[in-house]
Design a protein around this motif. Structure first.
Motif: not given
Length: 231
Positions: A14-23, A77-96
């Motif tokens: 609940p502390l962080v959100s991944l904002i993408i533009s264009p959404s 962008t290129i097609t190989s940019d396809t993938g899962v994107y997330s926010c990583q904390s300083e401790s190495g955990e991935n969120y959203h």
């Protein structure tokens, strides 16, 4: 293409959100794409990472993008940019985590985050060369659900609407598939029941209070009368 990376897809903070533009989750090739990790304190302690077909997590770097604070920018962008994107904390955990697909031609304009139960969802079919909305057929899990329309509207979204969606144009081709998920708000019912339970308990206590007060007063008077008689 939709990636499932261990239990990361289920990780939510609940502390962080991944904002993408264009959404949206699908994007054209040769365009700029911005991804930002935003928290309540607007700190720079989050980093954007991605998991692609190479089957490893990659930092946002000059090799494929540039990082400024908590914002990662892909200039073209290129097609190989396809993938899962997330926010990583300083401790190495991935969120959203968010599945992003980069495709040339036709894409489906679909929401980045889960749709809240009861809301209205609108899906559109876009064509790269003109960036215009196409009149197309819309499919869910491989079945045609609406044909020859510029937008598909799902009113009062529920869990039954979850699935893989895509659109198809007779001449331009079809878009990749995107998973649409529904965020259940069923917790509201239990929350309301808790409130009702608390109110019921309070009302019961308040109803008993007058009787307790009268009892205390009577006991006090009896004790006083007994003391006077003993004197």
């Amino acid at each position: 293409m939709t990636f499932i990376v261990g239990d990361v897809v289920g990780s939510v903070s609940p502390l962080v959100s991944l904002i993408i533009s264009p959404s949206r989750t699908q994007h054209f090739t040769s365009v700029s794409l911005s991804l930002s990790c935003e928290d309540q304190s607007n700190s720079d302690r989050w980093r954007v990472r991605r998991y692609t077909e190479s089957e490893q997590w990659e930092d946002c770097s000059s090799r494929w993008a540039s990082q400024t604070g908590s914002t990662c920018t892909i200039s073209s962008t290129i097609t190989s940019d396809t993938g899962v994107y997330s926010c990583q904390s300083e401790s190495g955990e991935n969120y959203h985590p968010v599945n992003i697909t980069v495709h040339s031609g036709v894409i489906l304009e679909s929401p980045v985050h889960p749709v809240t139960e009861g809301d209205t969802l609108t899906l559109c079919c876009l064509y790269q060369n003109t960036s215009s909305v196409l009149r197309a057929d819309f499919y869910k899990d491989g079945s045609l659900i609406q044909n020859q329309t510029t937008e598909m509207i799902l009113s009062t979204v529920s869990k039954s609407h979850e699935g893989f969606y895509y659109c198809k144009h007779s001449e331009r081709g079809e878009s990749p598939k995107s998973w649409i998920s529904c965020l259940c708000v069923c917790f509201s019912a239990s929350h309301s029941e808790s409130q009702i339970s608390v109110l019921h308990t309070l009302s019961s206590v308040l109803a008993v209070c007058p009787y307790l007060l009268v009892t205390v007063v009577l006991i006090f008077k009896c004790c006083r009368m007994r003391d006077e008689m003993s004197v």
